[in-house]
Design a protein around this motif. Structure first.
Motif, PDB file in Angstrom:
ATOM      1  N   GLY A   4       1.382  52.077   9.859  1.00 22.18           N
ATOM      2  CA  GLY A   4       0.756  51.761   8.311  1.00 22.18           C
ATOM      3  C   GLY A   4      -0.549  51.174   8.296  1.00 22.18           C
ATOM      4  N   TRP A  21      11.351  61.102   6.562  1.00 18.46           N
ATOM      5  CA  TRP A  21      10.540  60.174   5.873  1.00 18.46           C
ATOM      6  C   TRP A  21      10.721  60.276   4.245  1.00 18.46           C
ATOM      7  CZ3 TRP A  21       7.705  56.601   8.806  1.00 18.46           C
ATOM      8  CH2 TRP A  21       7.652  56.868  10.130  1.00 18.46           C
ATOM      9  N   ARG A  33       9.114  57.884   0.618  1.00 22.31           N
ATOM     10  CA  ARG A  33       8.236  56.754   0.343  1.00 22.31           C
ATOM     11  C   ARG A  33       8.387  56.279  -0.974  1.00 22.31           C
ATOM     12  NH1 ARG A  33       2.930  60.560  -0.384  1.00 22.31           N
ATOM     13  NH2 ARG A  33       3.755  61.851  -2.200  1.00 22.31           N
ATOM     14  N   GLN A  34       8.112  55.094  -1.390  1.00 22.02           N
ATOM     15  CA  GLN A  34       8.148  54.412  -2.718  1.00 22.02           C
ATOM     16  C   GLN A  34       7.023  53.554  -3.088  1.00 22.02           C
ATOM     17  OE1 GLN A  34      11.622  51.987  -3.289  1.00 22.02           O
ATOM     18  NE2 GLN A  34      11.944  52.340  -5.406  1.00 22.02           N
ATOM     19  N   ARG A  71      12.039  56.351  -5.444  1.00 24.74           N
ATOM     20  CA  ARG A  71      11.795  57.036  -4.021  1.00 24.74           C
ATOM     21  C   ARG A  71      11.655  58.501  -4.010  1.00 24.74           C
ATOM     22  NH1 ARG A  71      17.151  53.896  -1.173  1.00 24.74           N
ATOM     23  NH2 ARG A  71      16.492  51.769  -1.585  1.00 24.74           N
ATOM     24  N   VAL A 126       9.607  62.969   1.538  1.00 29.29           N
ATOM     25  CA  VAL A 126       8.446  63.219   1.934  1.00 29.29           C
ATOM     26  C   VAL A 126       8.500  64.533   2.970  1.00 29.29           C
ATOM     27  CG1 VAL A 126       6.594  62.861   3.300  1.00 29.29           C
ATOM     28  CG2 VAL A 126       7.586  60.909   1.810  1.00 29.29           C
ATOM     29  N   ASP A 164      -0.980  58.962  -2.602  1.00 24.44           N
ATOM     30  CA  ASP A 164      -0.090  58.586  -1.351  1.00 24.44           C
ATOM     31  C   ASP A 164       0.161  57.269  -1.086  1.00 24.44           C
ATOM     32  OD1 ASP A 164      -2.002  61.246   0.115  1.00 24.44           O
ATOM     33  OD2 ASP A 164       0.140  61.610  -0.613  1.00 24.44           O
ATOM     34  N   ALA A 179       2.058  53.901  -1.051  1.00 23.02           N
ATOM     35  CA  ALA A 179       3.488  53.521  -1.015  1.00 23.02           C
ATOM     36  C   ALA A 179       3.916  52.982   0.363  1.00 23.02           C
ATOM     37  CB  ALA A 179       4.203  54.757  -1.372  1.00 23.02           C
ATOM     38  N   TYR A 187       6.411  53.398   3.233  1.00 19.58           N
ATOM     39  CA  TYR A 187       6.894  54.711   3.824  1.00 19.58           C
ATOM     40  C   TYR A 187       7.997  54.137   4.524  1.00 19.58           C
ATOM     41  CZ  TYR A 187       3.257  57.644   2.319  1.00 19.58           C
ATOM     42  OH  TYR A 187       2.392  58.561   1.467  1.00 19.58           O
ATOM     43  N   TYR A 188       9.290  55.081   4.566  1.00 20.96           N
ATOM     44  CA  TYR A 188      10.338  54.539   5.418  1.00 20.96           C
ATOM     45  C   TYR A 188      10.997  55.771   6.073  1.00 20.96           C
ATOM     46  CZ  TYR A 188      10.967  51.134   1.624  1.00 20.96           C
ATOM     47  OH  TYR A 188      10.523  49.866   0.977  1.00 20.96           O
ATOM     48  N   GLY A 204      10.422  50.070   6.499  1.00 18.44           N
ATOM     49  CA  GLY A 204       9.225  50.539   5.853  1.00 18.44           C
ATOM     50  C   GLY A 204       8.114  49.858   6.624  1.00 18.44           C
ATOM     51  N   GLN A 230       3.820  49.781   5.205  1.00 21.88           N
ATOM     52  CA  GLN A 230       2.794  50.114   3.993  1.00 21.88           C
ATOM     53  C   GLN A 230       1.695  50.962   4.317  1.00 21.88           C
ATOM     54  OE1 GLN A 230       3.464  49.040   0.734  1.00 21.88           O
ATOM     55  NE2 GLN A 230       1.606  50.103   0.229  1.00 21.88           N
TER      56      GLN A 230
END
Length: 124
Positions: free
Chosen positions: A9, A36, A38-39, A45, A48, A89, A91, A93-94, A117, A119
């Motif tokens: 990230g 994946w 994202r939040q 949430r 993706v 976009d 967020a 990302y997990y 996650g 960022q």
């Protein structure tokens, strides 16, 4: 014990690119659906993308044509190549994993395993 560790990230300007990575351990990597989600702050949430055990992929409409999910089974690593990034976009990302029962990008927020996650911030 399943562990998922994301990296890659950062902060980019609109139109830029980033590649996220997720290293998995503690299970047979190739037997799980990976994905994946994202939040963003104050938002729910959002799934993706996901890649199934047979290599098939699915994407949220909001990222189709811009994001590409891929994996290297030999390295137990999942990737998300993000191009033409937009401010929306931005967020956390997990990375997520689960048995391949509902392997779709939409279901990734509900997967049984997730990382801490990474960022992503996109400025205009």
């Amino acid at each position: 014990q399943v562990q998922l560790v994301e990296s890659g990230g950062g902060s980019v300007q609109a139109g830029g690119s980033l590649r996220l990575s997720c290293v998995a351990s503690g299970y047979t990597y190739s037997s799980y659906c990976m994905g994946w989600f994202r939040q963003a702050p104050g938002k729910q949430r959002e799934g993706v993308a996901a890649v199934n055990t047979d290599g098939s992929t699915s994407y949220a409409d909001s990222v189709k044509g811009r994001f590409t999910i891929s994996q290297d089974n030999a390295k137990n690593t999942l990737y998300l190549e993000m191009n033409s990034l937009k401010p929306e976009d931005t967020a956390m990302y997990y990375c997520a994993a689960d048995v391949p029962l509902y392997c779709s990008g939409d279901y990734t927020p509900y997967f049984g395993y997730r990382g801490q996650g990474t960022q992503v911030t996109v400025s205009s």
